[in-house]
Design a protein around this motif. Structure first.
Motif, mmCIF file in Angstrom:
data_model
loop_
_atom_site.group_PDB
_atom_site.id
_atom_site.type_symbol
_atom_site.label_atom_id
_atom_site.label_comp_id
_atom_site.label_asym_id
_atom_site.label_seq_id
_atom_site.Cartn_x
_atom_site.Cartn_y
_atom_site.Cartn_z
ATOM 1 N N ASP A 15 78.879 -36.241 57.852
ATOM 2 C CA ASP A 15 79.683 -37.070 56.950
ATOM 3 C C ASP A 15 79.562 -36.624 55.489
ATOM 4 O O ASP A 15 80.556 -36.553 54.766
ATOM 5 N N ALA A 16 78.341 -36.336 55.067
ATOM 6 C CA ALA A 16 78.110 -35.985 53.666
ATOM 7 C C ALA A 16 78.766 -34.659 53.280
ATOM 8 O O ALA A 16 79.055 -34.438 52.105
ATOM 9 N N ASP A 17 79.004 -33.781 54.267
ATOM 10 C CA ASP A 17 79.564 -32.465 53.985
ATOM 11 C C ASP A 17 81.047 -32.336 54.325
ATOM 12 O O ASP A 17 81.620 -31.252 54.180
ATOM 13 N N THR A 18 81.678 -33.405 54.772
ATOM 14 C CA THR A 18 83.072 -33.348 55.217
ATOM 15 C C THR A 18 83.990 -32.702 54.196
ATOM 16 O O THR A 18 84.837 -31.868 54.541
ATOM 17 N N ALA A 19 83.836 -33.031 52.927
ATOM 18 C CA ALA A 19 84.730 -32.529 51.881
ATOM 19 C C ALA A 19 84.731 -31.003 51.799
ATOM 20 O O ALA A 19 85.716 -30.413 51.356
ATOM 21 N N LEU A 20 83.667 -30.360 52.259
ATOM 22 C CA LEU A 20 83.603 -28.895 52.207
ATOM 23 C C LEU A 20 84.715 -28.234 53.018
ATOM 24 O O LEU A 20 85.112 -27.118 52.725
ATOM 25 N N ALA A 21 85.216 -28.921 54.037
ATOM 26 C CA ALA A 21 86.251 -28.352 54.912
ATOM 27 C C ALA A 21 87.666 -28.617 54.421
ATOM 28 O O ALA A 21 88.627 -28.146 55.029
ATOM 29 N N TYR A 22 87.819 -29.339 53.318
ATOM 30 C CA TYR A 22 89.149 -29.745 52.855
ATOM 31 C C TYR A 22 90.098 -28.564 52.671
ATOM 32 O O TYR A 22 91.199 -28.551 53.232
ATOM 33 N N ASP A 23 89.710 -27.571 51.893
ATOM 34 C CA ASP A 23 90.632 -26.464 51.604
ATOM 35 C C ASP A 23 91.030 -25.724 52.874
ATOM 36 O O ASP A 23 92.209 -25.408 53.072
ATOM 37 N N ALA A 24 90.065 -25.444 53.737
ATOM 38 C CA ALA A 24 90.369 -24.711 54.974
ATOM 39 C C ALA A 24 91.322 -25.494 55.861
ATOM 40 O O ALA A 24 92.293 -24.946 56.394
ATOM 41 N N LEU A 25 91.081 -26.788 56.030
ATOM 42 C CA LEU A 25 91.946 -27.581 56.915
ATOM 43 C C LEU A 25 93.261 -27.949 56.238
ATOM 44 O O LEU A 25 94.271 -28.135 56.914
ATOM 45 N N SER A 34 94.718 -34.925 48.879
ATOM 46 C CA SER A 34 93.505 -35.092 48.071
ATOM 47 C C SER A 34 92.274 -35.030 48.968
ATOM 48 O O SER A 34 92.336 -35.357 50.157
ATOM 49 N N VAL A 35 91.186 -34.612 48.370
ATOM 50 C CA VAL A 35 89.917 -34.569 49.099
ATOM 51 C C VAL A 35 89.550 -35.969 49.568
ATOM 52 O O VAL A 35 89.082 -36.149 50.699
ATOM 53 N N GLU A 36 89.782 -36.957 48.734
ATOM 54 C CA GLU A 36 89.429 -38.338 49.085
ATOM 55 C C GLU A 36 90.199 -38.811 50.319
ATOM 56 O O GLU A 36 89.625 -39.433 51.215
ATOM 57 N N GLU A 37 91.494 -38.515 50.369
ATOM 58 C CA GLU A 37 92.299 -38.886 51.538
ATOM 59 C C GLU A 37 91.771 -38.173 52.788
ATOM 60 O O GLU A 37 91.628 -38.785 53.839
ATOM 61 N N PHE A 38 91.487 -36.895 52.654
ATOM 62 C CA PHE A 38 90.965 -36.112 53.767
ATOM 63 C C PHE A 38 89.661 -36.707 54.294
ATOM 64 O O PHE A 38 89.503 -36.933 55.497
ATOM 65 N N VAL A 39 88.727 -36.981 53.402
ATOM 66 C CA VAL A 39 87.431 -37.535 53.804
ATOM 67 C C VAL A 39 87.622 -38.879 54.493
ATOM 68 O O VAL A 39 86.969 -39.163 55.506
#
Length: 146
Positions: A15-25, A34-39
């Motif tokens: 959960d704490a690292d989810t935002a790391l995958a934003y750009d790739a996905l 937005s990263v927030e929406e993605f998370v």
């Protein structure tokens, strides 16, 4: 690049690292703005068993696979890959193939005899990867917008 072996560093994101995958996905899902929406979406999907494994280069995620353990009547227990995407600059370096192998091993560990995924019809490069990785096309997927 002939003769060069690229090592892939793979790790499951919590959960704490989810935002790391934003750009790739986001390369696959551009509607995520937005990263927030993605998370938040991933947080909701995690309640349904969604997990993310990522491929890293120099500490940054360059490719990711989102998947879940499922059981249904037609396939029995299996892992289903919802999302598999590589940043454009990191394509053709084996990241997606390494992620597919990781998911295969996780399926075996969980006692799943198969892995399934759907892929958009125009994604020919992805289809070549899936076919060369042992996937077959057993059916068409239909959907209807309401």
């Amino acid at each position: 690049m002939i003769g060069v072996t690229i090592e892939h560093t793979l790790a499951e994101l919590d959960d704490a690292d989810t935002a790391l995958a934003y750009d790739a996905l986001r390369a696959l899902r551009p509607h995520l703005t937005s990263v927030e929406e993605f998370v938040e979406v991933v947080r909701l999907q995690r309640k349904e068993g969604y997990r993310i494994v990522a491929s890293f280069v120099d500490g940054a995620v360059v490719a990711a696979a989102g998947f879940r353990h499922m059981t249904n009547l037609y396939a029995g227990p299996h892992l289903y890959i919802d999302d598999l995407s590589t940043l454009p600059a990191a394509r053709q370096q084996g990241h997606a193939g390494a992620l597919l192998k990781w998911v295969d091993e996780e399926a075996r560990r969980l006692g799943c005899p198969s892995v399934h995924l759907d892929s958009g019809t125009p994604r020919h490069d992805a289809h070549r990867l899936y076919l060369s990785s042992g996937y077959v096309i057993p059916a068409f997927h239909f959907s209807k917008r309401l």
